[in-house]
Structures are given as C-alpha cells and as structure tokens.
Motif scaffolding. Structure first.
Motif: not given
Length: 320
Positions: A302-318
């Motif tokens: 679960f922590m891997k899934v959540v960290s992947d989701i957050v990292a993706e949103r952070i990168k998308a936001a530049g």
C-alpha cells in the motif's frame, strides 16, 4: 516522523499532509475528542463510558493514531528516495490536534513551500476529502506563508490500488472453510452519508466503481454494496445498511460473508465496532461464516502504491 529537514525541491521543500478524522493518543483525550465531534457539547456520562469501553476493547492504542504516524514516516522515506530530494510528511486532523493551522505553522518552520494534501481514503466526499482540502487551503491563505497546494485525490481506480484490495478480498475468502467458499457473498462497505444519493453523486459513483473493479479483479461473482455507521432516524442516510444486507444474503442462501470496507483503509475503532463486532454478530446469528478483509494500514504494497501516486502527481505539477 524524523527530524526536521530544510531543503529545496524544484524551487521549494515539498510537504505531504496526511489527513485523519482524529488521532486519539490517550484514553484521557476521549472527552475532548467527542466534545469536538459534538460541536462543543460534552458527551454525557453514558456516551463517554460507551466510547471508553469500545477503545479499551481494542486492547491496543488507537490504531488510527499509531498507524497514521507510521504511514507518514514510510511515505516520507519513500518519496525522498523517489524524488531524490528531501520530502517532509505531516498529518492534520478534523477533531483532534494537529489542526490544519498547526500543521501549516510547522510546515512554514520547516521551509515547506509546496504542499500535497493526501487523503488516505479513496472515495471523495464533501465532508471528507473535500473538507480537508478546504481547511488546508484556508489555513495556508490565513497564515501569510507562500505555499502552493496540490490535492492527491480521485485515485480510487488506480490499477495497483485495486489489485492490492482484491488481494485482501481473495485472502479473506480463502480463510473460510473450503465447504462454504463456493457460496460466499462479498459485501463492500463505506461510511453512510446524510441525505439521499443525489446529494452525494461523486461519493456514490466512486464507491460503486471501486466495488465493481475490486470484485472483477478478485473474481468475486456474488457481491453487494452497503453502508455502515449511519446516524439515527428521523434523519435520512444512504442505504442499504450493512446489517440489513448481511440478513438479506443469509436469507438468500449464502453460507458465508466477506466484508471489505472501501473507505477506511486504516484501522479505526468505528469500523472495528460496526463491522468487526456488530457485523460478525449479525452473521453468526444467522449461522453464516464471517470474515472481514485486513486493513491496508502501512503495509509495504500500500505504501508503494500511495508513494507512486503522489510522486506522479508531483511530477505532473512540475514540482520535480
């Protein structure tokens, strides 16, 4: 969480804010907790005694508080590695400290300039995910500190998330005696909301979408959705109630039930009471085998899934 770290990531330190209904750190905190829930009215002696009994029955510290702290520490470590830059994790609560204002103050002290609001409940509601985002945004605006805010919401159909919930459903079903596994009903639950479904379109839609996705991946052919923890009449709450659905599947010939809550991914006394105790008692009274799925808590997957989701949103936001 670890020691405070100052740094810069893509123009500023990133802070991740986990949200929780309330983190009760001691039995002595229960009166203040329920007074806040009741909008300043202290709970009566009977209500307070009932609440204390429910927490004592757990035999451990409030899991919502202890697990949320571990989730924050895990995500801080993972995201700092994924983004190759220091990331700080915090938490804010609705009915106990730390409040949104307290969390913003601490982030400002740590040099945070970019904030991700991270509700660890996958279903959007105005009084849940929406409330935390509004309070955090208001706290930032009134603080005078310059912070950008990003909300990591609407991830209920993330394929990796659906897969790990489906894994828990399959594990629960396999726990049942082999003789009843072929005649088992899966009941997906979520917290009820006051009013009719028309008042909660996103919440009801996301609940059904997630239930359908998990049922499909887990191979659950017989499943229902139900609501738990609704308030008393005469106020209208979302239906059907989980206890009524347990009775219906029992009357329909099922021999066992698997109950999986799709809103609360972190262990808490409300779900443990409403499903783990009341739900189990209702099933056993009908002669049904009963099992509930494990909470995801701070599990590695679960922590891997959540960290992947957050990292993706952070990168998308530049931001990185």
């Amino acid at each position: 969480m670890g020691a405070r770290v100052r740094g810069r990531t893509g123009g500023g330190m990133i802070g991740i804010v986990l949200t929780a209904y309330g983190m009760v750190s001691s039995l002595d905190d229960l009166e203040a907790f329920y007074t806040h829930i009741f909008h300043g009215r202290k709970p009566g002696p009977d209500k307070l005694a009932q609440a204390e009994a429910q927490y004592r029955a757990l035999g451990v510290c409030d899991p919502l508080a202890s697990v949320t702290r571990r989730q924050a520490a895990a995500l801080e470590r993972r995201l700092s590695l994924q983004l190759n830059s220091p990331v700080k994790a915090y938490y804010m609560c609705k009915h106990t400290p730390p409040s949104a204002e307290e969390t913003v103050t601490r982030m400002a002290e740590d040099g945070v300039t970019k904030v991700v609001c991270l509700p660890l409940s996958p279903l959007f509601s105005k009084t849940g995910t929406g409330w935390y985002e509004r309070k955090l945004r208001e706290a930032i605006a009134s603080s005078g500190h310059r912070m950008e805010l990003l909300t990591a919401a609407h991830w209920h159909l993330n394929p990796d998330f659906v897969r790990i919930v489906a894994d828990r459903v399959r594990a629960a079903a396999e726990w049942l005696p082999a003789a009843v596994r072929g005649n088992t009903a899966v009941i997906f639950t979520s917290h009820s909301q006051p009013g009719l479904p028309e008042a909660h379109p996103d919440y009801c839609r996301e609940f059904r979408e997630l239930a359908e996705a998990v049922a499909d991946v887990s191979g659950s052919s017989s499943w229902r959705i139900a609501y738990r923890s609704g308030g008393p009449a005469p106020q209208v709450w979302l239906k059907p109630d989980v206890l009524d659905v347990i009775a219906e599947v029992g009357e329909g010939g099922a021999e066992a039930v698997v109950v999986c809550d799709l809103l609360s991914l972190t262990a808490n006394v409300e779900v443990l009471q409403d499903i783990g105790i009341q739900g189990q008692a209702a099933a056993q009274a009908l002669g049904l085998e009963f099992v509930r799925t494990e909470f995801l808590n701070d599990s590695d997957d679960f922590m891997k899934v959540v960290s992947d989701i957050v990292a993706e949103r952070i990168k998308a936001a530049g931001w990185s």
